[in-house]
Motif scaffolding. Structure first.
Motif: not given
Length: 88
Positions: A47-49, A57-58, A63-68
């Motif tokens: 997706g980045i490439t 964004q998804g 990943i951010a939700f899992g980290y929190v």
């Protein structure tokens, strides 16, 4: 020793485990890209490439939700392992 010191000695261990789980989330992108495995990290890399912003964004949100969530569980487990800490 097990009854008195073990629970108090678990606090730094739980902290390090929580931090390492955050590293596992971010390391999935690198590992899956290098070894050509199909997974969340590989899809994020593709997706980045391809500049697919909704995918980026998804996965960043997941990943951010899992980290929190892992950090929240670590913080809540402090009250269980150390009786001096109260959640009030």
């Amino acid at each position: 020793i097990m009854a008195h010191a073990f629970k108090n000695a678990l606090l730094p261990i739980v902290t390090i485990i929580g931090l390492q789980l955050g590293g596992v989330f971010s390391g999935a992108v690198l590992t899956e890209t290098i070894f050509g495995l199909a997974g969340v990290g590989r899809m994020l890399y593709e997706g980045i490439t391809a500049r697919d912003y909704p995918v980026i964004q998804g996965f960043t949100l997941v990943i951010a939700f899992g980290y929190v969530a892992v950090n929240l569980l670590v913080d809540l487990s402090y009250a269980f392992f150390d009786p001096r800490i109260r959640l009030e």
